[in-house]
Scaffold this motif. Structure first.
Motif, short mmCIF file in Angstrom:
data_model
loop_
_atom_site.label_atom_id
_atom_site.label_comp_id
_atom_site.label_asym_id
_atom_site.label_seq_id
_atom_site.Cartn_x
_atom_site.Cartn_y
_atom_site.Cartn_z
N ALA A 259 0.88 -1.17 0.00
CA ALA A 259 0.00 0.00 0.00
C ALA A 259 0.92 1.22 0.00
N VAL A 260 0.45 2.31 -0.61
CA VAL A 260 1.30 3.49 -0.72
C VAL A 260 0.50 4.73 -0.32
N ILE A 261 1.02 5.44 0.67
CA ILE A 261 0.43 6.74 1.05
C ILE A 261 1.21 7.79 0.26
N VAL A 262 0.50 8.62 -0.50
CA VAL A 262 1.21 9.61 -1.33
C VAL A 262 0.93 11.04 -0.88
N HIS A 263 1.94 11.89 -1.11
CA HIS A 263 1.89 13.29 -0.71
C HIS A 263 0.83 14.08 -1.48
N LYS B 126 -2.47 -0.80 -3.27
CA LYS B 126 -3.51 0.10 -2.75
C LYS B 126 -2.91 1.48 -2.63
N LEU B 127 -3.54 2.43 -3.31
CA LEU B 127 -3.03 3.80 -3.33
C LEU B 127 -3.85 4.64 -2.36
N LEU C 70 4.18 -0.99 3.67
CA LEU C 70 3.44 0.27 3.52
C LEU C 70 4.47 1.34 3.17
N PHE C 71 4.48 1.74 1.90
CA PHE C 71 5.39 2.81 1.47
C PHE C 71 4.71 4.15 1.69
N ILE D 27 6.52 -0.13 7.55
CA ILE D 27 6.58 1.18 6.89
C ILE D 27 7.95 1.41 6.25
N VAL D 28 7.92 1.84 4.98
CA VAL D 28 9.15 2.22 4.28
C VAL D 28 9.00 3.69 3.86
#
Length: 200
Positions: free
Chosen positions: A12-16, A36-37, A87-88, A119-120
């Protein structure tokens, strides 16, 4: 719902913001990965390093079980852990102080959080645009109002089956980032490539 390991979410990636949103979609649609974005309003509103702690203290991030249910991640009941998952978090570093920035990059910001081991933190110094210019992917800065359109041109979404060409495109993009010290984005792209080799 029964899953086999191919259907589980590996990442999954949390983006700015908008540009990171376009970049991640470009990578996972070209590589055909179940990613998952996580963004605010598809990246139209930004998530900043300063807001991460508050965001991660809410559902579904505050428990591994909730994360597994929400995002379809493999959960090991015995060890109460997530399997084959990262989780990136992809952030610009120009909107927080130096102390917070180094805690984010080192991962110290997430110490004690249930997701700490997954978390990465991916950083772009000072922001994604700077990195893209340094890597020769962008030739000049563009206005915020044009970013959505511009990024969807340089990071086109692929709706066709995966091919040598689409893999090659992402490889070429990754090669341009090699040796760029202002980002560790390669960690994310390499993880995605590793998933393909496992899933195919």
């Amino acid at each position: 719902m029964a899953h086999n390991s191919l259907n589980y979410t590996r990442c999954a990636v949390i983006v700015h913001g908008k540009s990171e949103y376009s970049l991640v979609r470009y990578i996972y649609t070209n590589l055909h990965l179940p990613v998952k974005l996580i963004a605010k309003d598809k990246g139209k509103s930004s998530i900043q390093i300063n807001g991460l702690k508050s965001m991660l203290s809410k559902k579904p991030f505050k428990s591994l079980k909730e994360m597994a249910t929400e995002y379809g991640i493999e959960y090991d009941k015995k060890s109460k852990s997530l399997k084959n998952f990262k989780l990136f978090i992809i952030m610009d570093t120009d909107d927080c102080d130096e102390g917070t920035k180094s805690k984010y990059i080192s991962g110290e910001l997430f110490k004690g959080h249930p997701l700490e081991d997954y978390i990465v933190p991916i950083f772009n110094n000072s922001n994604l645009e700077d990195v893209m210019i340094k890597a020769g992917i962008m030739v000049k800065r563009i206005e915020d109002s044009q970013k959505g359109t511009y990024y969807s041109k340089i990071f086109p979404i692929n709706t066709n089956p995966m091919s040598a060409d689409t893999l090659n495109q992402v490889s070429m993009f990754a090669n341009k980032l090699k040796g760029i010290k202002e980002t560790n984005m390669l960690c994310f792209i390499e993880y995605c490539f590793d998933q393909i080799s496992e899933l195919t």
